[in-house]
Design a protein around this motif. Structure first.
Motif, PDB file in Angstrom:
ATOM      1  N   ALA A 132      38.415  46.863  35.455  1.00 50.82           N
ATOM      2  CA  ALA A 132      36.824  47.135  35.310  1.00 50.82           C
ATOM      3  C   ALA A 132      36.500  45.496  35.339  1.00 50.82           C
ATOM      4  CB  ALA A 132      36.720  47.458  33.789  1.00 50.82           C
ATOM      5  N   ASP A 133      37.455  44.608  35.094  1.00 48.70           N
ATOM      6  CA  ASP A 133      37.066  43.285  35.133  1.00 48.70           C
ATOM      7  C   ASP A 133      37.020  42.620  36.636  1.00 48.70           C
ATOM      8  OD1 ASP A 133      39.719  43.369  35.100  1.00 48.70           O
ATOM      9  OD2 ASP A 133      40.029  41.758  33.649  1.00 48.70           O
ATOM     10  N   GLY A 134      37.373  43.368  37.468  1.00 50.01           N
ATOM     11  CA  GLY A 134      37.654  43.073  38.807  1.00 50.01           C
ATOM     12  C   GLY A 134      39.143  42.658  39.325  1.00 50.01           C
ATOM     13  N   SER A 135      39.976  43.021  38.388  1.00 52.52           N
ATOM     14  CA  SER A 135      41.351  42.831  38.545  1.00 52.52           C
ATOM     15  C   SER A 135      41.803  43.832  39.641  1.00 52.52           C
ATOM     16  CB  SER A 135      42.094  43.165  37.187  1.00 52.52           C
ATOM     17  OG  SER A 135      41.704  42.197  36.307  1.00 52.52           O
ATOM     18  N   THR A 136      42.674  43.426  40.428  1.00 57.53           N
ATOM     19  CA  THR A 136      43.272  44.432  41.237  1.00 57.53           C
ATOM     20  C   THR A 136      44.166  45.361  40.746  1.00 57.53           C
ATOM     21  OG1 THR A 136      45.240  42.968  41.754  1.00 57.53           O
ATOM     22  CG2 THR A 136      43.381  42.483  42.994  1.00 57.53           C
ATOM     23  N   VAL A 137      44.175  46.260  41.283  1.00 55.18           N
ATOM     24  CA  VAL A 137      45.186  47.740  40.686  1.00 55.18           C
ATOM     25  C   VAL A 137      45.797  48.145  41.995  1.00 55.18           C
ATOM     26  CG1 VAL A 137      43.610  48.333  38.892  1.00 55.18           C
ATOM     27  CG2 VAL A 137      43.268  49.376  41.005  1.00 55.18           C
ATOM     28  N   ALA A 141      51.032  52.899  42.465  1.00 59.35           N
ATOM     29  CA  ALA A 141      51.680  53.179  41.421  1.00 59.35           C
ATOM     30  C   ALA A 141      50.540  54.026  40.207  1.00 59.35           C
ATOM     31  CB  ALA A 141      52.248  51.834  40.813  1.00 59.35           C
ATOM     32  N   GLY A 142      49.494  53.441  40.420  1.00 62.77           N
ATOM     33  CA  GLY A 142      48.511  54.006  39.608  1.00 62.77           C
ATOM     34  C   GLY A 142      47.899  55.178  39.793  1.00 62.77           C
ATOM     35  N   PHE A 143      48.026  55.820  41.105  1.00 62.34           N
ATOM     36  CA  PHE A 143      47.163  56.878  41.526  1.00 62.34           C
ATOM     37  C   PHE A 143      48.070  57.649  42.306  1.00 62.34           C
ATOM     38  CE2 PHE A 143      43.718  59.461  43.631  1.00 62.34           C
ATOM     39  CZ  PHE A 143      43.355  60.131  42.631  1.00 62.34           C
ATOM     40  N   ARG A 375      37.431  49.100  47.596  1.00 62.72           N
ATOM     41  CA  ARG A 375      38.031  48.086  48.721  1.00 62.72           C
ATOM     42  C   ARG A 375      39.042  47.452  48.621  1.00 62.72           C
ATOM     43  NH1 ARG A 375      34.970  46.156  44.699  1.00 62.72           N
ATOM     44  NH2 ARG A 375      35.004  43.877  44.153  1.00 62.72           N
ATOM     45  N   LEU A 376      39.681  47.118  49.674  1.00 67.08           N
ATOM     46  CA  LEU A 376      41.009  46.357  49.702  1.00 67.08           C
ATOM     47  C   LEU A 376      41.056  44.962  49.000  1.00 67.08           C
ATOM     48  CD1 LEU A 376      42.188  47.109  53.373  1.00 67.08           C
ATOM     49  CD2 LEU A 376      43.068  48.123  51.291  1.00 67.08           C
ATOM     50  N   ALA A 377      41.950  44.676  48.160  1.00 67.87           N
ATOM     51  CA  ALA A 377      41.856  43.440  47.550  1.00 67.87           C
ATOM     52  C   ALA A 377      42.034  42.438  48.525  1.00 67.87           C
ATOM     53  CB  ALA A 377      43.261  43.480  46.656  1.00 67.87           C
ATOM     54  N   LEU A 397      49.591  49.321  47.336  1.00 68.42           N
ATOM     55  CA  LEU A 397      48.061  49.348  48.043  1.00 68.42           C
ATOM     56  C   LEU A 397      47.205  48.871  46.958  1.00 68.42           C
ATOM     57  CD1 LEU A 397      46.541  49.738  50.428  1.00 68.42           C
ATOM     58  CD2 LEU A 397      46.005  52.263  49.644  1.00 68.42           C
ATOM     59  N   MET A 398      47.075  47.330  46.926  1.00 73.96           N
ATOM     60  CA  MET A 398      46.403  46.659  46.097  1.00 73.96           C
ATOM     61  C   MET A 398      44.617  46.757  46.467  1.00 73.96           C
ATOM     62  SD  MET A 398      48.717  45.824  44.167  1.00 73.96           S
ATOM     63  CE  MET A 398      47.771  45.077  42.895  1.00 73.96           C
ATOM     64  N   VAL A 399      44.212  47.403  45.556  1.00 71.28           N
ATOM     65  CA  VAL A 399      42.465  47.637  45.634  1.00 71.28           C
ATOM     66  C   VAL A 399      41.694  47.036  44.507  1.00 71.28           C
ATOM     67  CG1 VAL A 399      43.023  49.652  47.156  1.00 71.28           C
ATOM     68  CG2 VAL A 399      42.537  49.966  44.760  1.00 71.28           C
ATOM     69  N   ARG A 400      40.376  46.820  44.574  1.00 72.85           N
ATOM     70  CA  ARG A 400      39.626  46.741  43.507  1.00 72.85           C
ATOM     71  C   ARG A 400      38.673  48.030  43.249  1.00 72.85           C
ATOM     72  NH1 ARG A 400      40.001  41.190  42.239  1.00 72.85           N
ATOM     73  NH2 ARG A 400      40.893  40.033  43.979  1.00 72.85           N
ATOM     74  N   VAL A 401      38.441  48.183  42.192  1.00 75.89           N
ATOM     75  CA  VAL A 401      37.607  49.710  42.043  1.00 75.89           C
ATOM     76  C   VAL A 401      36.479  49.191  41.323  1.00 75.89           C
ATOM     77  CG1 VAL A 401      39.738  50.831  42.065  1.00 75.89           C
ATOM     78  CG2 VAL A 401      38.847  50.016  39.755  1.00 75.89           C
ATOM     79  N   ASP A 402      35.954  48.031  40.717  1.00 76.21           N
ATOM     80  CA  ASP A 402      34.806  47.632  39.960  1.00 76.21           C
ATOM     81  C   ASP A 402      33.825  48.122  40.806  1.00 76.21           C
ATOM     82  OD1 ASP A 402      35.962  45.528  41.364  1.00 76.21           O
ATOM     83  OD2 ASP A 402      34.087  44.619  40.904  1.00 76.21           O
TER      84      ASP A 402
END
Length: 402
Positions: A132-137, A141-143, A375-377, A397-402
């Protein structure tokens, strides 16, 4: 045809490198004599027509000798881990496949669809909070990982507290040749102990899960032996999630690196089933099938392979065969390339294909709907691939979701 000197696609660290090596091989023809990173000489088949021929040929058969670290693996461990439908031939293959086929039929999968959707929604909530704060996820691992492992674990009755352990063992065992023998055998023994414990628990307290059904099944003389039972449990748990993890991660990465295709899918969501088929073709979850052995001289394409030779059909290459597709390296979700061999072909065609397709459609559809700015981090960085003979997957696979 010999291609000695060509780099091995299986140890390449990025998807583009793997595809580049396979494309180099394919340009030289559809059948190749190569040496794997394990030191074994094999016939690697890259043409799609030839892959289908090999997978359907009655004289190209699965062999108990073609297991990871065979010489270091105790016979009792090999028997308890590798007597399943992917490693067997008829009539044993026919008998075992019949016992589990109903659970993975289209009707059986349809019953799971609402549960898949609910799990996807829960995981997307967690991703939204983490990013939510713009951190990469990490989308793996998360999905990509927790969705299919939860589905198959619930289907087989694996308790939630043991799923992290299973993931650790599964990564090593399914990529066995890429790890030292002692690492592979350590993970295999721990996994087998876990499976035997799980079987004992289900015998003592049967439930409505698939493993309880397999334990209780009685079909004349067709019941599973104890070694077949643990082998099938291993196969269903590992193959039942590892390939779908790769489908989700590879598919999302392909869309994020092809903004025109992503925009088309967002604008026309009814294309999602066709998009999943094209993503399966474009960057397949599996590199090759399990190696097989020729029981007699076999002619594949223009090459006669002698008896007693190891044959490795390369699904990843076949799905970009330039003799089959005009622009094989182009992602085109409107093309609906349903003729791919991402799930294999013949009697060993993936039993879980309907489940994998359903999970892919639900996961990718829900992800794109939930995160319109996904989008991709780091768009310039290509994700690292896990070294493996069989699988084509990403470490993260590091992405941003915000």
């Amino acid at each position: 045809m010999s291609t000695e000197g060509t780099e091995s696609p299986f140890t390449q660290s990025t998807g583009s490198a793997r595809h580049a090596v396979l494309a180099e091989l394919a340009a030289a023809g559809p059948v190749h004599r190569v040496r794997l990173f394990t030191g074994v000489d094999v016939w690697l088949i890259t043409g799609q027509t030839e892959v289908r021929e090999a997978l359907a040929h009655p004289d190209i058969r699965r062999s108990p000798e073609q297991i990871p670290h065979r010489e270091a693996t105790p016979p009792e461990l090999a028997a308890a881990m590798h007597q399943h439908i992917l490693s067997s031939n008829p009539p044993d293959h026919t008998r075992m496949r019949k016992l589990v086929a109903a659970a993975f039929s289209r009707g059986g999968v349809a019953k799971l669809t609402s549960r898949i959707g609910a799990l996807a929604a829960e995981l997307l909530d967690e991703l939204a909070e983490a990013g939510a704060d713009g951190s990469t996820v990490d989308l793996v691992a998360g999905f990509g990982y927790p969705l299919p492992i939860t589905v198959i674990a619930e289907l087989l009755g694996v308790p939630p507290e043991r799923r992290a352990d299973f993931r650790r063992w599964s990564v090593i065992v399914t990529s066995g040749p890429a790890y030292p023998a002692e690492v592979y055998l350590g993970a295999a023994r721990e996994l087998l102990d876990f499976l035997r414990e799980l079987v004992a628990d289900k015998r003592a307290a049967p439930s409505t899960d698939l493993l309880s059904d397999l334990i209780a099944v009685r079909d004349g003389q067709a019941a599973l032996t104890e070694d077949e039972l643990t082998s099938m449990a291993f196969l269903l748990l590992s193959a039942g999630h590892e390939t779908t993890v790769n489908l989700i991660a590879n598919g999302v990465y392909a869309l994020l690196t092809h903004p025109d295709q992503l925009a088309l899918l967002r604008a026309e969501s009814e294309r999602l089933p066709d998009a999943v088929e094209e993503l399966l073709r474009f960057d397949s979850p599996v590199q090759v099938t399990l190696p097989s052995v020729t029981a007699a001289p076999v002619r594949i394409g223009a090459v006669t392979i002698p008896a007693g030779e190891v044959v490795v059909p390369a699904l990843l290459a076949a799905n970009r065969d330039p003799n089959r597709y005009d622009l094989p390296e182009r992602l085109d979700i409107a093309a609906a390339h349903g003729s791919h061999v991402a799930f294999g072909h013949g009697i060993h065609h993936c039993l879980g294909a309907p489940l994998a397709r359903a999970e892919g459609r639900v996961a990718i559809g829900a992800l794109l709907e939930r995160f319109p700015r996904l989008r991709l981090a780091d768009p310039a960085a290509e994700p690292e691939r896990v070294p493996s003979l069989l699988l084509n997957g990403m470490r993260e696979l590091m992405v941003r979701v915000d």
